[in-house]
Scaffold this motif. Structure first.
Motif, PDB file in Angstrom:
ATOM      1  N   LEU A 395       0.762  -1.184  -0.060  1.00 34.68           N
ATOM      2  CA  LEU A 395      -0.097  -0.030  -0.028  1.00 34.68           C
ATOM      3  C   LEU A 395       0.873   1.355  -0.041  1.00 34.68           C
ATOM      4  CD1 LEU A 395      -2.826   1.229   0.092  1.00 34.68           C
ATOM      5  CD2 LEU A 395      -2.633   1.205   2.847  1.00 34.68           C
ATOM      6  N   ASP A 430       2.605   7.861  14.453  1.00 34.32           N
ATOM      7  CA  ASP A 430       1.332   6.991  14.264  1.00 34.32           C
ATOM      8  C   ASP A 430       0.403   8.372  13.925  1.00 34.32           C
ATOM      9  OD1 ASP A 430      -0.134   4.543  15.788  1.00 34.32           O
ATOM     10  OD2 ASP A 430      -1.325   6.316  15.797  1.00 34.32           O
ATOM     11  N   ILE A 431      -0.695   8.005  13.062  1.00 38.45           N
ATOM     12  CA  ILE A 431      -1.706   8.710  12.549  1.00 38.45           C
ATOM     13  C   ILE A 431      -2.753   8.841  13.739  1.00 38.45           C
ATOM     14  CG2 ILE A 431      -3.464   9.454  11.091  1.00 38.45           C
ATOM     15  CD1 ILE A 431      -1.735   7.565   8.833  1.00 38.45           C
ATOM     16  N   HIS A 433      -6.167   9.573  15.640  1.00 31.51           N
ATOM     17  CA  HIS A 433      -7.620   9.085  15.414  1.00 31.51           C
ATOM     18  C   HIS A 433      -8.011   8.629  14.120  1.00 31.51           C
ATOM     19  CE1 HIS A 433      -8.370  11.126  19.255  1.00 31.51           C
ATOM     20  NE2 HIS A 433      -8.128  12.201  18.679  1.00 31.51           N
ATOM     21  N   LYS A 435      -9.088   5.836  13.461  1.00 28.70           N
ATOM     22  CA  LYS A 435     -10.164   5.064  13.334  1.00 28.70           C
ATOM     23  C   LYS A 435     -11.448   5.842  12.895  1.00 28.70           C
ATOM     24  CE  LYS A 435     -12.995   1.976  16.413  1.00 28.70           C
ATOM     25  NZ  LYS A 435     -14.117   2.243  15.614  1.00 28.70           N
ATOM     26  N   ARG A 436     -11.180   7.079  13.513  1.00 30.36           N
ATOM     27  CA  ARG A 436     -12.379   7.850  13.381  1.00 30.36           C
ATOM     28  C   ARG A 436     -12.515   8.619  12.012  1.00 30.36           C
ATOM     29  NH1 ARG A 436     -11.882  12.522  17.778  1.00 30.36           N
ATOM     30  NH2 ARG A 436     -10.790  14.025  15.941  1.00 30.36           N
ATOM     31  N   ASN A 438     -11.278   6.774   9.412  1.00 30.14           N
ATOM     32  CA  ASN A 438     -11.899   5.591   8.798  1.00 30.14           C
ATOM     33  C   ASN A 438     -13.523   5.724   8.672  1.00 30.14           C
ATOM     34  OD1 ASN A 438      -9.683   4.126   7.359  1.00 30.14           O
ATOM     35  ND2 ASN A 438      -9.263   2.968   8.990  1.00 30.14           N
ATOM     36  N   HIS A 443     -12.845   3.324   4.464  1.00 28.67           N
ATOM     37  CA  HIS A 443     -11.521   2.713   4.290  1.00 28.67           C
ATOM     38  C   HIS A 443     -10.584   2.941   3.414  1.00 28.67           C
ATOM     39  CE1 HIS A 443      -9.230  -0.725   6.421  1.00 28.67           C
ATOM     40  NE2 HIS A 443      -9.162  -1.059   5.213  1.00 28.67           N
ATOM     41  N   GLY A 446      -8.992   6.124   3.989  1.00 30.37           N
ATOM     42  CA  GLY A 446      -8.063   5.754   4.892  1.00 30.37           C
ATOM     43  C   GLY A 446      -6.832   5.379   4.208  1.00 30.37           C
ATOM     44  N   ASN A 447      -6.996   4.567   3.250  1.00 30.93           N
ATOM     45  CA  ASN A 447      -5.807   3.922   2.423  1.00 30.93           C
ATOM     46  C   ASN A 447      -5.077   4.935   1.728  1.00 30.93           C
ATOM     47  OD1 ASN A 447      -6.533   1.379   3.178  1.00 30.93           O
ATOM     48  ND2 ASN A 447      -7.130   0.623   1.337  1.00 30.93           N
ATOM     49  N   LEU A 450      -2.847   6.808   4.196  1.00 28.57           N
ATOM     50  CA  LEU A 450      -1.587   5.964   4.710  1.00 28.57           C
ATOM     51  C   LEU A 450      -0.650   6.259   3.688  1.00 28.57           C
ATOM     52  CD1 LEU A 450      -3.444   2.800   6.118  1.00 28.57           C
ATOM     53  CD2 LEU A 450      -1.655   4.158   7.237  1.00 28.57           C
ATOM     54  N   ARG A 469       6.688   0.518   7.424  1.00 21.27           N
ATOM     55  CA  ARG A 469       5.255   0.551   7.733  1.00 21.27           C
ATOM     56  C   ARG A 469       5.087  -0.618   8.977  1.00 21.27           C
ATOM     57  NH1 ARG A 469      -0.640  -0.992   4.949  1.00 21.27           N
ATOM     58  NH2 ARG A 469      -1.908  -0.088   6.606  1.00 21.27           N
ATOM     59  N   GLU A 473      -1.666   1.834  10.847  1.00 24.36           N
ATOM     60  CA  GLU A 473      -1.413   3.275  10.768  1.00 24.36           C
ATOM     61  C   GLU A 473      -0.205   3.711  11.530  1.00 24.36           C
ATOM     62  OE1 GLU A 473      -2.765   2.540  13.280  1.00 24.36           O
ATOM     63  OE2 GLU A 473      -3.317   4.110  14.627  1.00 24.36           O
ATOM     64  N   LYS A 542       0.728  10.906  22.575  1.00 29.63           N
ATOM     65  CA  LYS A 542      -0.627  10.533  22.342  1.00 29.63           C
ATOM     66  C   LYS A 542      -1.418  11.193  23.503  1.00 29.63           C
ATOM     67  CE  LYS A 542      -1.084   7.993  18.608  1.00 29.63           C
ATOM     68  NZ  LYS A 542      -2.035   8.316  17.573  1.00 29.63           N
TER      69      LYS A 542
HETATM   70  N1  LIG Z   1      -7.975   2.474   5.947  1.00 29.24           N
HETATM   71  C1  LIG Z   1      -7.068   1.693   6.666  1.00 29.24           C
HETATM   72  N2  LIG Z   1      -7.255   1.583   7.961  1.00 29.24           N
HETATM   73  C2  LIG Z   1      -6.314   0.967   8.677  1.00 29.24           C
HETATM   74  C3  LIG Z   1      -5.446  -0.045   7.993  1.00 29.24           C
HETATM   75  N3  LIG Z   1      -4.802  -0.694   8.955  1.00 29.24           N
HETATM   76  C4  LIG Z   1      -5.170  -0.268  10.171  1.00 29.24           C
HETATM   77  N4  LIG Z   1      -6.294   0.657  10.115  1.00 29.24           N
HETATM   78  C5  LIG Z   1      -7.347   1.182  11.109  1.00 29.24           C
HETATM   79  O1  LIG Z   1      -6.457   2.106  11.708  1.00 29.24           O
HETATM   80  C6  LIG Z   1      -7.103   2.386  13.000  1.00 29.24           C
HETATM   81  C7  LIG Z   1      -6.169   2.256  14.307  1.00 29.24           C
HETATM   82  O2  LIG Z   1      -7.258   2.553  15.141  1.00 29.24           O
HETATM   83  P1  LIG Z   1      -6.455   2.965  16.655  1.00 29.24           P
HETATM   84  O3  LIG Z   1      -5.466   1.897  16.895  1.00 29.24           O
HETATM   85  O4  LIG Z   1      -7.544   2.892  17.541  1.00 29.24           O
HETATM   86  O5  LIG Z   1      -6.057   4.304  16.923  1.00 29.24           O
HETATM   87  P2  LIG Z   1      -6.498   5.728  16.425  1.00 29.24           P
HETATM   88  O6  LIG Z   1      -7.737   5.696  16.050  1.00 29.24           O
HETATM   89  O7  LIG Z   1      -5.688   6.223  15.303  1.00 29.24           O
HETATM   90  O8  LIG Z   1      -6.361   6.322  17.514  1.00 29.24           O
HETATM   91  P3  LIG Z   1      -5.047   6.946  18.291  1.00 29.24           P
HETATM   92  O9  LIG Z   1      -3.710   6.283  17.757  1.00 29.24           O
HETATM   93  O10 LIG Z   1      -5.250   6.937  19.678  1.00 29.24           O
HETATM   94  O11 LIG Z   1      -4.753   8.468  17.733  1.00 29.24           O
HETATM   95  C8  LIG Z   1      -8.156   1.025  12.972  1.00 29.24           C
HETATM   96  O12 LIG Z   1      -9.395   1.528  12.811  1.00 29.24           O
HETATM   97  C9  LIG Z   1      -7.871   0.216  11.938  1.00 29.24           C
HETATM   98  O13 LIG Z   1      -8.831  -0.513  11.265  1.00 29.24           O
HETATM   99  C10 LIG Z   1      -5.270   0.260   6.498  1.00 29.24           C
HETATM  100  O14 LIG Z   1      -4.649  -0.507   6.187  1.00 29.24           O
HETATM  101  N5  LIG Z   1      -6.117   0.833   6.237  1.00 29.24           N
END
Ligand SMILES: Nc1nc2c(ncn2[C@@H]2O[C@H](COP(=O)(O)OP(=O)(O)OP(=O)(O)O)[C@@H](O)[C@H]2O)c(=O)[nH]1
Length: 552
Positions: A395, A430-431, A433, A435-436, A438, A443, A446-447, A450, A469, A473, A542
């Motif tokens: 990716l 690390d990115i 939030h 999850k939010r 996405n 998704h 989100g990709n 990334l 990587r 994220e 964080k």
């Molecule tokens: N789009 C996409 N999302 C991914 C991938 N790998 C992981 N994620 C998402 O990244 C998110 C990581 O969320 P968390 O680990 O909760 O952390 P966060 O939401 O970034 O919160 P903080 O790190 O605390 O800021 C999850 O929702 C995963 O599903 C990917 O390859 N693509």
């Protein structure tokens, strides 16, 4: 009663003893014959080394013919022609020829030289090898016949010379044989060199050139041409001229010959005929047979050569099978080919076949080598692509987790060995939030983020840094030769540039922020310890509100 006074005899014997070569001795003998004044001319014909001929070594013609002497010197007289010399040798007796007893050929000689008598005196040396005469002294008399008492004088004179003549003749034959053997050895060495050169050649053109040069060196042919059988046809391959003056003729001829291939039908061309017959053919003089019917191609080919004379056509053989033809042509003059020449040409034709086949095999093997090289290059590319695939994240294009692990172990070893001199920093990004993000944008968007963040990270790192990587994220950077301050600065630059821009995603332009934690290697750290500290620093970032860099 000897006619030579003892004093004169002594002088002559002294001269004989002091002679150092056969030629000196013969000169001495001839001077004495002239001094005797019994004849108007003479020839001294001596046996050659083979014993089959007499060679004319000394000559004196009657005064009006003396300008012709030079051209008769060295003339070879066969011993089986029944003429004067042969008869004197065979009978070992004086042979006198005059208009009364001469055969027709001798009559012509007597008339031509205006001679009344021609006498052959065999030179019978005491103790000569095989007891045969060692030569013949021919006396020519224009006036009345030589009286018997004069022959007795000549015989007395010869008696003084014969033993020495025999020894010197024998010696000169040995010298001649030695010279011939030396020349034969040199020639053989040259031939070996030629064969060596031929086998080492890999270009067909060069083989034809060297082969033609060798033949033309040995036999006075003017042109050579070469043909090979391919696809059931005889194809012209090369024509070579012996001299630059024949170059334009060669070109005109080649232009015609290029209209081959000939089908393998004996009526198509004499060349095909010779090849199918698998036997060399010699036409001693084409001019004598030019009225005979010829195949159309051959007629044109020979017409271009205008005055073709001797033609030699031979199959080129490999493993005793004909694989082509070579032909030699003389123009204007005929070429005499002895049996030894024909044997040599036969041997060389087989050798030519082997050289051509070797060269073709070499060409084929070269093609195969090229093909293998090409395949290898393709394979190498594939291996490289596979290795890249195995070490990178699809990716983002950054290195993957496995590469990170390997690289970290390697760098830790290096740094541990280098001691204080070589710092090593580890940076986790690390990115925030994500999850939010996405959940809000999908998704796929989100990709896109990334990939964009990874590109941004890559833009700020050095060649020696390893950006990977880590999973999800989260990104991790191994920074060799980088202290904590440098790591913090780099992390800040990345964080800042990401915060400041919006990235194109499938959901539209979107912005994100990142948090980073960094640390450096401390003596005693293992992989886990180093990573955990960086992770703790990230956790702090964080905790303290994200979009920031913390270090430990
Ligand atoms: N789009 C996409 N999302 C991914 C991938 N790998 C992981 N994620 C998402 O990244 C998110 C990581 O969320 P968390 O680990 O909760 O952390 P966060 O939401 O970034 O919160 P903080 O790190 O605390 O800021 C999850 O929702 C995963 O599903 C990917 O390859 N693509």
């Amino acid at each position: 009663m000897p006619f030579l006074a003892p004093e004169r005899t002594y002088q002559i014997i002294n001269g004989i003893i002091n002679a150092e070569r056969l030629d000196d001795l013969l000169d001495l003998l001839c001077a004495e014959i002239v001094a005797l004044g019994v004849a108007d001319g003479y020839l001294v014909n001596m046996r050659d080394a083979s014993g089959g001929y007499l060679s004319c070594l000394k000559i004196r013609y009657p005064a009006e013919y003396q300008n012709l002497e030079q051209s008769y010197l060295g003339y070879k007289i066969p011993l089986d022609n029944g003429q004067l010399n042969a008869r004197a040798m065979a009978t070992r007796e004086l042979v006198r020829v005059n208009p009364g007893n001469a055969n027709s050929e001798e009559q012509n000689i007597l008339l031509y030289w205006k001679i009344q008598e021609m006498t052959g005196m065999p030179l019978c040396a005491p103790g000569a090898p095989a007891g045969a005469p060692i030569g013949v002294l021919v006396l020519l008399k224009q006036g009345p016949a030589i009286p018997d008492e004069d022959f007795a004088k000549v015989q007395e004179l010869l008696g003084l010379f014969l033993a020495s003549l025999s020894r010197w003749l024998h010696f000169s034959h040995l010298e001649q044989l030695h010279d011939e053997a030396t020349a034969a050895v040199a020639e053989n060495q040259r031939l070996l060199q030629f064969l060596d050169d031929m086998t080492s050649l890999t270009s067909l053109d060069k083989i034809y050139e060297l082969f033609a040069a060798e033949l033309i060196r040995q036999l006075p042919f003017d042109l050579a041409s070469f043909y090979l059988v391919e696809d059931d046809h005889l194809h012209f391959r090369k024509a070579i001229a012996a001299r630059p003056q024949l170059e334009s003729l060669r070109q005109e001829w080649e232009h015609h010959l290029l209209q081959t291939p000939y089908p393998l039908d004996p009526t198509a061309s004499g060349l095909v005929y010779v090849m199918l017959r698998d036997e060399a053919m010699v036409f001693p003089d084409f001019q004598e047979i030019r009225h005979l019917p010829l195949a159309g191609y051959d007629k044109k080919s020979l017409a271009i050569l205008r005055t073709p004379r001797t033609l030699f056509i031979s199959p080129i053989r490999h493993h005793k099978k004909p694989i082509g033809i070579f032909a030699l042509y003389s123009l204007e003059h005929t070429v005499e080919l002895s049996n030894a020449d024909l044997d040599l040409l036969g041997d060389l034709s087989s050798f030519l076949g082997t050289a051509i086949t070797n060269s073709k095999l070499y060409a084929t093997s070269q093609e195969q080598v090229l093909e293998i090289r090409h395949l290898n290059a393709m394979l190498e590319e594939k291996v490289e692509a596979l290795a890249k695939q195995a070490s990178t994240d699809q990716l983002t294009g950054l290195f993957n987790f496995r590469t990170f692990e390997d690289e970290l172990v390697r760098r830790l070893h290096e740094t541990a060995r280098a001691g204080d001199h070589e710092p090593l920093a580890l940076l986790l990004i690390d990115i925030d939030h994500f999850k939010r993000f996405n959940d809000t944008n999908g998704h796929a968007a989100g990709n896109d983020i990334l990939a964009a963040v990874a590109q941004e990270i890559g833009r700020h790192t050095r060649q020696s840094d390893k950006a990977c990587r880590y999973g999800g994220e989260e990104f991790v950077l191994i920074l060799p030769k980088c202290g904590l301050e440098g790591a913090i600065q780099l992390a800040e630059r990345i964080r800042d540039s990401i915060e400041c821009q919006a990235f194109a995603t499938c959901a539209g332009q979107r912005s994100v922020t990142v948090s980073a934690g960094c640390t450096i290697y401390r003596p005693g750290d293992d992989r886990q310890a180093l990573f955990n500290r960086a992770d703790q620093a990230l956790y702090q970032a964080k905790e303290r509100g994200r979009n920031r860099v913390c270090s430990l």
